[in-house]
Design a protein around this motif. Structure first.
Motif, PDB file in Angstrom:
ATOM      1  N   VAL A 167       0.437  -1.173  -0.145  1.00 45.94           N
ATOM      2  CA  VAL A 167      -0.030  -0.367  -0.165  1.00 45.94           C
ATOM      3  C   VAL A 167       0.857   1.334  -0.008  1.00 45.94           C
ATOM      4  CG1 VAL A 167      -2.089   1.038   1.519  1.00 45.94           C
ATOM      5  CG2 VAL A 167      -1.833  -1.121   1.703  1.00 45.94           C
ATOM      6  N   LEU A 168       0.609   2.092  -1.086  1.00 37.87           N
ATOM      7  CA  LEU A 168       0.704   3.645  -0.407  1.00 37.87           C
ATOM      8  C   LEU A 168       0.476   4.643  -0.360  1.00 37.87           C
ATOM      9  CD1 LEU A 168       3.258   5.451  -1.717  1.00 37.87           C
ATOM     10  CD2 LEU A 168       1.998   5.762  -3.428  1.00 37.87           C
ATOM     11  N   GLU A 169       0.571   5.489   0.894  1.00 34.72           N
ATOM     12  CA  GLU A 169      -0.022   7.020   1.126  1.00 34.72           C
ATOM     13  C   GLU A 169       0.617   7.799   0.248  1.00 34.72           C
ATOM     14  OE1 GLU A 169      -2.508   9.795   3.559  1.00 34.72           O
ATOM     15  OE2 GLU A 169      -1.039   8.647   4.343  1.00 34.72           O
ATOM     16  N   VAL A 170       0.719   9.036  -0.265  1.00 35.33           N
ATOM     17  CA  VAL A 170       0.632  10.260  -1.230  1.00 35.33           C
ATOM     18  C   VAL A 170       0.452  10.745  -0.629  1.00 35.33           C
ATOM     19  CG1 VAL A 170       0.575  11.337  -3.586  1.00 35.33           C
ATOM     20  CG2 VAL A 170       0.342   8.911  -3.126  1.00 35.33           C
ATOM     21  N   GLY A 171       1.284  12.150   0.140  1.00 31.52           N
ATOM     22  CA  GLY A 171       1.041  12.515   0.928  1.00 31.52           C
ATOM     23  C   GLY A 171       0.759  12.192   2.005  1.00 31.52           C
ATOM     24  N   CYS A 172       1.800  11.607   2.862  1.00 28.91           N
ATOM     25  CA  CYS A 172       1.268  10.706   3.785  1.00 28.91           C
ATOM     26  C   CYS A 172       1.583  11.598   5.174  1.00 28.91           C
ATOM     27  CB  CYS A 172       2.683   9.467   4.369  1.00 28.91           C
ATOM     28  SG  CYS A 172       3.848  10.061   4.528  1.00 28.91           S
ATOM     29  N   VAL A 176       3.147  -1.025   4.414  1.00 27.20           N
ATOM     30  CA  VAL A 176       2.703   0.495   3.809  1.00 27.20           C
ATOM     31  C   VAL A 176       3.654   1.253   3.611  1.00 27.20           C
ATOM     32  CG1 VAL A 176       1.260   1.926   4.745  1.00 27.20           C
ATOM     33  CG2 VAL A 176       1.011  -0.349   5.248  1.00 27.20           C
ATOM     34  N   TYR A 177       3.340   2.084   2.508  1.00 24.95           N
ATOM     35  CA  TYR A 177       4.750   2.971   2.256  1.00 24.95           C
ATOM     36  C   TYR A 177       4.041   4.428   2.462  1.00 24.95           C
ATOM     37  CZ  TYR A 177       6.999  -0.713  -0.479  1.00 24.95           C
ATOM     38  OH  TYR A 177       8.336  -1.877  -0.591  1.00 24.95           O
ATOM     39  N   GLY A 178       5.017   5.237   2.631  1.00 27.46           N
ATOM     40  CA  GLY A 178       4.504   6.885   2.841  1.00 27.46           C
ATOM     41  C   GLY A 178       5.388   7.666   2.334  1.00 27.46           C
ATOM     42  N   CYS A 179       4.415   8.214   1.091  1.00 25.44           N
ATOM     43  CA  CYS A 179       5.715   9.137   0.373  1.00 25.44           C
ATOM     44  C   CYS A 179       4.998  11.024   1.174  1.00 25.44           C
ATOM     45  CB  CYS A 179       6.008   9.031  -0.235  1.00 25.44           C
ATOM     46  SG  CYS A 179       4.697   9.690  -2.155  1.00 25.44           S
TER      47      CYS A 179
END
Ligand SMILES: C[S@@+](CC[C@H](N)C(=O)[O-])C[C@H]1O[C@@H](n2cnc3c(N)ncnc32)[C@H](O)[C@@H]1O
Length: 323
Positions: free
Chosen positions: A132-137, A157-160
């Motif tokens: 899972v990626l959260e963009v603008g985490c 979970v990736y968060g960028c």
């Protein structure tokens, strides 16, 4: 799997996590788990101050016209192209400054995450890695609760975020654990993303009040990148400001950068979406629409007898399996 109370058998414990999105647009009215939105309706206008919030509020043509006029007024003077370019160039620094001031204390109460996006929860007995990626985490108000709440060790979970300060704050969280999550700095408007995963590798991407912070002229690039990194069959979950939300009506003249795109006092920006905007953006990038909801809510300050009309849009878009 997900119960109406927002709990799931895979969850380690019923942790109640919190978030709050700029201008108190968090949809929560308390700390308890919340059923999907749309369950408390105002039938008798005299009862309006009996509760803190009402769902599915219908706007009559007069209210709609009033909002249209307010927006016409507050966007009648656009910011100079020089100022607009300056805040565009400084956007990352301005968010850094925001997090430097607020640290991890600004966003709270996002208890709708699992009730609105139950697809996030891996199926029981899952043996595959779920990316899972959260963009603008930001500081991890979704990333941390996701890994804390979902026990499945295959769930990663990736968060960028382009704010280094935000990513650093997230990494300081006692529950940040690189066997379950990874934060990294990435400006999603940049031509290439410095990401730790290959194209076609993400199961889900979350966009929670982040696209509104991005220049609308660059949104199509972002949508194209989301498409590139999602697996065929993967889902984008979106929740953000809707057109004529109270936050849009509050802007004063001189703060409008482009139609429906404004600068806040701290230099951060907000766009207010219609369903059609989103449809065009995501289907134009190749996605198929799976959900499109307008969450019109009346929030009430019972003490001050204030009524606040909120508009949020929630959507889900799928990358088709066959392209
Ligand atoms: C309103 S905050 C929401 C944060 C988080 N999604 C949450 O709900 O707690 C918007 C976030 O988007 C990030 N952001 C804005 N523009 C970005 C960009 N071009 N690339 C990456 N992150 C961006 C900001 O730094 C900020 O953390």
């Amino acid at each position: 799997m997900i119960l109406r109370s927002g709990r799931c058998r895979l969850f380690q414990k019923p942790r109640l996590f919190t978030c709050n999105i700029m201008d108190s647009e968090s949809s929560s009215t308390g700390d308890g788990p919340r059923p999907q939105f749309g369950n408390r309706h105002l039938k008798n206008p005299d009862d309006v101050f009996q509760h803190n919030a009402w769902d599915d509020v219908q706007w009559d043509p007069e209210q709609q016209e009033h909002a249209r006029k307010v927006v016409e007024q507050n966007s009648s003077e656009k910011m100079s192209p020089e100022d607009a370019a300056r805040i565009e160039n400084e956007a990352g620094k301005l968010w850094d400054k925001f997090y430097g001031v607020h640290q991890n204390g600004f966003f709270k109460n996002r208890q709708w995450l699992f009730t609105e996006f139950p697809e996030l929860v891996p199926k029981e007995g899952n043996i595959d890695r779920v990316n899972v990626l959260e963009v603008g985490c930001g500081v991890g108000n979704t990333v941390i609760p996701l890994v804390q709440t979902i026990a499945d060790q295959n769930f990663f979970v990736y968060g960028c975020d382009f704010s280094e300060t935000a990513v650093e704050i997230m990494k300081q969280d006692e529950n940040y654990n690189e066997s379950r999550c990874l934060g990294f700095v990435c400006d999603v408007t940049a031509p290439e993303w410095p990401v730790p995963f290959p194209p076609n590798s993400l199961d889900h991407i979350l966009l929670i009040f982040v696209l509104s912070a991005i220049n609308p002229e660059k949104m199509h690039h972002v949508a194209g990148q989301l498409f590139k990194y999602l697996k065929p069959g993967g889902l984008v979950f979106f929740r953000d400001y809707g057109r004529y939300d109270m936050a849009q009506l509050r802007f004063k003249k001189g703060k409008c950068i482009a139609d429906n795109f404004y600068m806040r006092g701290d230099g951060t920006r907000a766009y207010f979406f219609t369903q059609e905007d989103l449809r065009k953006l995501f289907t134009g990038a190749g996605f198929v629409e799976e959900q499109m909801l307008e969450d019109r809510r009346l929030q009430v300050n019972r003490g001050q007898k204030l009524k606040m009309y909120r508009v949020w849009i929630q959507a889900k878009f799928r990358k088709p399996v066959l392209q």
